[in-house]
Design a protein around this motif. Structure first.
Motif, PDB file in Angstrom:
ATOM      1  N   VAL A 156       0.953  -1.274   0.141  1.00  0.00           N
ATOM      2  CA  VAL A 156      -0.041  -0.198   0.130  1.00  0.00           C
ATOM      3  C   VAL A 156       0.872   1.360   0.074  1.00  0.00           C
ATOM      4  O   VAL A 156       1.847   1.279   0.894  1.00  0.00           O
ATOM      5  CB  VAL A 156      -1.125  -0.125   1.241  1.00  0.00           C
ATOM      6  N   GLY A 157       0.755   2.224  -1.095  1.00  0.00           N
ATOM      7  CA  GLY A 157       1.505   3.162  -1.025  1.00  0.00           C
ATOM      8  C   GLY A 157       0.834   4.622  -0.582  1.00  0.00           C
ATOM      9  O   GLY A 157       1.342   5.444  -0.241  1.00  0.00           O
ATOM     10  N   LEU A 158      -0.535   4.674  -0.726  1.00  0.00           N
ATOM     11  CA  LEU A 158      -1.461   5.595  -0.314  1.00  0.00           C
ATOM     12  C   LEU A 158      -2.514   5.362   0.303  1.00  0.00           C
ATOM     13  O   LEU A 158      -3.096   4.228  -0.025  1.00  0.00           O
ATOM     14  CB  LEU A 158      -1.568   6.640  -1.514  1.00  0.00           C
ATOM     15  N   VAL A 159      -3.224   6.177   1.369  1.00  0.00           N
ATOM     16  CA  VAL A 159      -4.497   5.751   2.017  1.00  0.00           C
ATOM     17  C   VAL A 159      -5.234   6.930   1.857  1.00  0.00           C
ATOM     18  O   VAL A 159      -4.822   8.119   2.395  1.00  0.00           O
ATOM     19  CB  VAL A 159      -4.132   5.313   3.468  1.00  0.00           C
ATOM     20  N   ASN A 160      -6.359   6.780   1.431  1.00  0.00           N
ATOM     21  CA  ASN A 160      -7.383   7.981   1.415  1.00  0.00           C
ATOM     22  C   ASN A 160      -8.461   7.910   2.629  1.00  0.00           C
ATOM     23  O   ASN A 160      -8.501   6.593   3.392  1.00  0.00           O
ATOM     24  CB  ASN A 160      -8.225   7.887   0.230  1.00  0.00           C
ATOM     25  N   SER A 161      -9.019   8.915   2.944  1.00  0.00           N
ATOM     26  CA  SER A 161      -9.930   9.048   4.018  1.00  0.00           C
ATOM     27  C   SER A 161     -11.218   9.610   3.143  1.00  0.00           C
ATOM     28  O   SER A 161     -11.243  10.932   2.382  1.00  0.00           O
ATOM     29  CB  SER A 161      -9.628   9.928   5.278  1.00  0.00           C
ATOM     30  N   PHE A 162     -12.486   9.047   3.384  1.00  0.00           N
ATOM     31  CA  PHE A 162     -13.804   9.682   2.929  1.00  0.00           C
ATOM     32  C   PHE A 162     -13.708  10.953   4.041  1.00  0.00           C
ATOM     33  O   PHE A 162     -13.424  10.925   4.964  1.00  0.00           O
ATOM     34  CB  PHE A 162     -14.850   8.608   3.143  1.00  0.00           C
ATOM     35  N   PHE A 199      -6.448   7.355  -7.863  1.00  0.00           N
ATOM     36  CA  PHE A 199      -6.614   8.788  -7.392  1.00  0.00           C
ATOM     37  C   PHE A 199      -6.488   8.726  -6.047  1.00  0.00           C
ATOM     38  O   PHE A 199      -6.886   7.875  -5.467  1.00  0.00           O
ATOM     39  CB  PHE A 199      -7.792   9.385  -7.886  1.00  0.00           C
ATOM     40  N   ALA A 200      -6.054  10.007  -5.676  1.00  0.00           N
ATOM     41  CA  ALA A 200      -6.238  10.453  -3.983  1.00  0.00           C
ATOM     42  C   ALA A 200      -7.408  11.125  -3.988  1.00  0.00           C
ATOM     43  O   ALA A 200      -7.720  12.337  -4.614  1.00  0.00           O
ATOM     44  CB  ALA A 200      -5.005  11.084  -3.533  1.00  0.00           C
ATOM     45  N   LEU A 201      -8.051  11.381  -2.582  1.00  0.00           N
ATOM     46  CA  LEU A 201      -8.934  12.406  -1.971  1.00  0.00           C
ATOM     47  C   LEU A 201      -8.296  13.260  -1.428  1.00  0.00           C
ATOM     48  O   LEU A 201      -7.648  13.082  -0.299  1.00  0.00           O
ATOM     49  CB  LEU A 201     -10.088  11.340  -1.322  1.00  0.00           C
ATOM     50  N   GLY A 202      -8.541  14.708  -1.662  1.00  0.00           N
ATOM     51  CA  GLY A 202      -7.693  15.537  -1.289  1.00  0.00           C
ATOM     52  C   GLY A 202      -7.782  15.951   0.307  1.00  0.00           C
ATOM     53  O   GLY A 202      -6.865  16.747   0.653  1.00  0.00           O
ATOM     54  N   ALA A 203      -9.002  15.783   0.792  1.00  0.00           N
ATOM     55  CA  ALA A 203      -9.255  16.232   2.111  1.00  0.00           C
ATOM     56  C   ALA A 203      -8.261  15.835   3.085  1.00  0.00           C
ATOM     57  O   ALA A 203      -7.673  16.604   4.127  1.00  0.00           O
ATOM     58  CB  ALA A 203     -10.628  16.081   2.787  1.00  0.00           C
ATOM     59  N   SER A 215       7.609  10.525  -7.694  1.00  0.00           N
ATOM     60  CA  SER A 215       6.743  11.231  -8.561  1.00  0.00           C
ATOM     61  C   SER A 215       6.846  12.617  -9.101  1.00  0.00           C
ATOM     62  O   SER A 215       6.516  13.388  -9.923  1.00  0.00           O
ATOM     63  CB  SER A 215       5.077  11.302  -7.939  1.00  0.00           C
ATOM     64  N   GLY A 216       8.405  12.939  -8.649  1.00  0.00           N
ATOM     65  CA  GLY A 216       8.622  14.303  -8.602  1.00  0.00           C
ATOM     66  C   GLY A 216       8.519  15.393  -7.754  1.00  0.00           C
ATOM     67  O   GLY A 216       8.727  16.424  -7.966  1.00  0.00           O
ATOM     68  N   GLY A 217       8.011  14.865  -6.629  1.00  0.00           N
ATOM     69  CA  GLY A 217       7.736  15.787  -5.413  1.00  0.00           C
ATOM     70  C   GLY A 217       6.591  16.529  -5.593  1.00  0.00           C
ATOM     71  O   GLY A 217       5.946  16.623  -6.774  1.00  0.00           O
ATOM     72  N   PHE A 218       6.176  17.352  -4.710  1.00  0.00           N
ATOM     73  CA  PHE A 218       5.111  18.248  -4.655  1.00  0.00           C
ATOM     74  C   PHE A 218       5.089  19.389  -5.918  1.00  0.00           C
ATOM     75  O   PHE A 218       4.348  20.040  -6.288  1.00  0.00           O
ATOM     76  CB  PHE A 218       4.718  19.081  -3.582  1.00  0.00           C
ATOM     77  N   ALA A 219       6.540  19.766  -6.009  1.00  0.00           N
ATOM     78  CA  ALA A 219       6.669  20.616  -7.068  1.00  0.00           C
ATOM     79  C   ALA A 219       6.158  20.146  -8.360  1.00  0.00           C
ATOM     80  O   ALA A 219       5.867  21.325  -9.137  1.00  0.00           O
ATOM     81  CB  ALA A 219       8.300  20.673  -7.394  1.00  0.00           C
ATOM     82  N   ALA A 220       6.055  18.997  -8.684  1.00  0.00           N
ATOM     83  CA  ALA A 220       5.615  18.629  -9.840  1.00  0.00           C
ATOM     84  C   ALA A 220       3.970  18.918 -10.064  1.00  0.00           C
ATOM     85  O   ALA A 220       3.454  18.540 -11.183  1.00  0.00           O
ATOM     86  CB  ALA A 220       5.839  17.300 -10.104  1.00  0.00           C
ATOM     87  N   LEU A 221       3.511  19.298  -8.958  1.00  0.00           N
ATOM     88  CA  LEU A 221       1.917  19.371  -8.840  1.00  0.00           C
ATOM     89  C   LEU A 221       1.677  20.978  -9.074  1.00  0.00           C
ATOM     90  O   LEU A 221       0.477  21.027  -9.059  1.00  0.00           O
ATOM     91  CB  LEU A 221       1.345  18.942  -7.786  1.00  0.00           C
ATOM     92  N   THR A 222       2.738  21.812  -9.179  1.00  0.00           N
ATOM     93  CA  THR A 222       2.447  23.187  -8.752  1.00  0.00           C
ATOM     94  C   THR A 222       1.698  23.917 -10.168  1.00  0.00           C
ATOM     95  O   THR A 222       1.136  24.895 -10.098  1.00  0.00           O
ATOM     96  CB  THR A 222       3.588  24.007  -8.624  1.00  0.00           C
ATOM     97  N   ARG A 223       1.618  23.024 -11.291  1.00  0.00           N
ATOM     98  CA  ARG A 223       1.130  23.515 -12.468  1.00  0.00           C
ATOM     99  C   ARG A 223      -0.361  23.037 -12.644  1.00  0.00           C
ATOM    100  O   ARG A 223      -0.862  23.496 -13.853  1.00  0.00           O
ATOM    101  CB  ARG A 223       1.991  23.194 -13.874  1.00  0.00           C
ATOM    102  N   VAL A 224      -0.961  22.159 -11.823  1.00  0.00           N
ATOM    103  CA  VAL A 224      -2.149  21.501 -12.387  1.00  0.00           C
ATOM    104  C   VAL A 224      -3.188  21.754 -11.406  1.00  0.00           C
ATOM    105  O   VAL A 224      -2.811  22.240 -10.202  1.00  0.00           O
ATOM    106  CB  VAL A 224      -1.839  19.809 -12.290  1.00  0.00           C
ATOM    107  N   LEU A 225      -4.289  21.740 -11.788  1.00  0.00           N
ATOM    108  CA  LEU A 225      -5.521  21.724 -10.669  1.00  0.00           C
ATOM    109  C   LEU A 225      -5.810  20.729  -9.899  1.00  0.00           C
ATOM    110  O   LEU A 225      -5.861  21.096  -8.830  1.00  0.00           O
ATOM    111  CB  LEU A 225      -6.716  22.253 -11.722  1.00  0.00           C
ATOM    112  N   VAL A 230      -3.556  13.863  -9.778  1.00  0.00           N
ATOM    113  CA  VAL A 230      -2.348  13.402 -10.522  1.00  0.00           C
ATOM    114  C   VAL A 230      -1.242  12.886  -9.321  1.00  0.00           C
ATOM    115  O   VAL A 230      -0.789  11.791  -9.852  1.00  0.00           O
ATOM    116  CB  VAL A 230      -1.611  14.792 -10.961  1.00  0.00           C
ATOM    117  N   LEU A 231      -1.296  13.176  -8.388  1.00  0.00           N
ATOM    118  CA  LEU A 231      -0.456  12.391  -7.436  1.00  0.00           C
ATOM    119  C   LEU A 231      -0.918  11.066  -6.981  1.00  0.00           C
ATOM    120  O   LEU A 231      -0.104  10.186  -6.960  1.00  0.00           O
ATOM    121  CB  LEU A 231      -0.345  13.186  -5.859  1.00  0.00           C
ATOM    122  N   GLY A 232      -2.227  10.706  -6.726  1.00  0.00           N
ATOM    123  CA  GLY A 232      -2.780   9.674  -6.921  1.00  0.00           C
ATOM    124  C   GLY A 232      -2.274   8.686  -8.188  1.00  0.00           C
ATOM    125  O   GLY A 232      -1.969   7.498  -7.843  1.00  0.00           O
TER     126      GLY A 232
END
Length: 389
Positions: A156-162, A199-203, A215-225, A230-232
């Motif tokens: 498991v690499g990522l865990v979401n929460s509802f 996908f991840a749930l952002g809350a 994945s390129g770090g959070f810096a790779a996400l600074t151009r996307v909505l 994208v991270l998930g």
């Protein structure tokens, strides 16, 4: 012929609604783990912007976690005079000493201010498990313990929460809450039945540091909505699974009227359409108010009206049950009449998702390119061929 087509769509929407409800009944929502022994060191990221009446309560819930392991908490603000900074300072003065730091993230690395703050906070992270959460999220005291529990499995690499929306103070927010508390979590479970979650749930979510770095770090996400989407997807591409935590977080927001809620919903709709254009286009088939209503108008026989009434009754019943399970309350029953209103307005939002590329987010206006890239409104299009990976 039109009546037959609309009747088929009505039956299909009913079947999809029933299937979604069955998935919610199968999921062990709110179940706690029996053994909290697994408690790896964590770093919690909280990007902040602005304050409202709920901000202090939400932040306090994270500072009061009953977690047996080490927790480093990093609050990120864009400037020293950011209103949220004073709330954090006030909280830290009244709570026992903890590993907490208020970080001024003054650089704007891209249009996505949240991802920009996360990128700067990550430089200070000391622990291998990262927790990312929005500022308006309130959690129970055992949330961290339950959120990281699935990470005991190395696959498991990522865990979401509802997440649920708190009891809404305005009619517009009650309408919005139906979409989250009754429908959204069921649609997530429905999609997981069709294939692994990507996908991840952002809350609120937990992720291994190594997967973010790869994945390129959070810096790779600074151009996307859709930074969480994208991270998930990037984490899932690393041959690990994305898990769901049964314990629910709660989003607490200040009172908003119809205009603000509508802008919020348009942004969500356009975000989902950009991330998953095919599934989002097909999602209209599951509108269990729209198709039965159109069928009854096209073929106004008593047997059709009787069938339509049964369809709407099932829609109301399943929406009530799913929302009651999510918020663990039946108080929303008085507002059940908003369910068909929500469905019909959702059809309008569905159309608007395909008819525009402008969104409003965190007080700023942006254009969203077909590839998901985020540009300040009015900016020239630099590259429509750029792919967000």
């Amino acid at each position: 012929m039109i009546g037959l087509l609309l009747g088929s769509l009505a039956v299909l929407s009913l079947a999809l609604t029933a299937w979604q409800w069955i998935e919610t009944r199968r999921f062990p929502l709110h179940r706690r783990i029996a053994d909290p022994a697994f408690a790896p060191p964590l770093t919690l990221f909280k990007p902040l912007k602005g304050v409202d009446a709920e901000t202090e309560t939400c932040l306090r819930s994270w500072l009061s976690q009953e977690y047996p392991g080490q927790v480093q908490i990093l609050f990120g603000v864009s400037s020293e005079d950011e209103p949220a900074a004073s709330v954090v300072r006030s909280l830290l003065a009244t709570l026992p000493a903890r590993d907490v730091e208020l970080v001024v993230c003054s650089r704007r690395l891209g249009a996505n201010a949240k991802a920009s703050t996360l990128a700067q906070l990550s430089d200070r992270a000391r622990h291998p498990i990262w927790i990312v959460s929005d500022a308006d999220v309130h959690v129970p005291a055992d949330f961290l313990t339950n959120l990281v529990a699935p990470l005991k499995d190395p696959d498991v690499g990522l865990v979401n929460s509802f997440y649920a929306l708190d009891p809404a103070p305005t009619l517009a927010m009650r309408w919005e809450a139906i979409g989250v508390n009754a429908d959204f979590w069921g649609s997530v479970l429905q999609s997981r039945r069709l294939g692994p979650q990507r996908f991840a749930l952002g809350a609120a979510f937990a992720v291994r540091q190594i997967h973010v770095r790869q994945s390129g770090g959070f810096a790779a996400l600074t151009r996307v909505l859709a930074d969480d989407f994208v991270l998930g997807r990037s984490v899932a591409d690393q041959d690990v699974r994305i898990a769901l935590c049964p314990v629910v977080a709660t989003c607490r927001e200040e009172a908003r009227g119809w205009a603000a809620v509508w802008r919020h919903q348009v942004r969500w709709a356009r975000t989902i359409r950009i991330c998953s254009p095919g599934p989002y286009a097909a999602s209209l088939a599951g509108n269990a108010t729209l198709w039965p209503l159109l069928w009854s108008l096209a073929d106004p026989r008593w047997i059709v009206w009787t069938t339509v009434a049964a369809c709407l009754a099932l829609r109301l019943a399943t929406a009530w049950d799913s929302q009651a399970r999510m918020v663990r309350s039946a108080a929303h029953g008085w507002w059940l009449w908003l369910v068909p209103v929500k469905d019909l307005l959702q059809a309008a939002l569905w159309a608007l998702a395909f008819l525009g590329d402008r969104v409003e987010w965190r007080g700023e206006r942006f254009r969203v390119l077909p590839n998901g890239e985020l540009l300040p409104s009015g900016s020239p299009v630099l590259s429509r061929r750029t792919r967000i990976t």
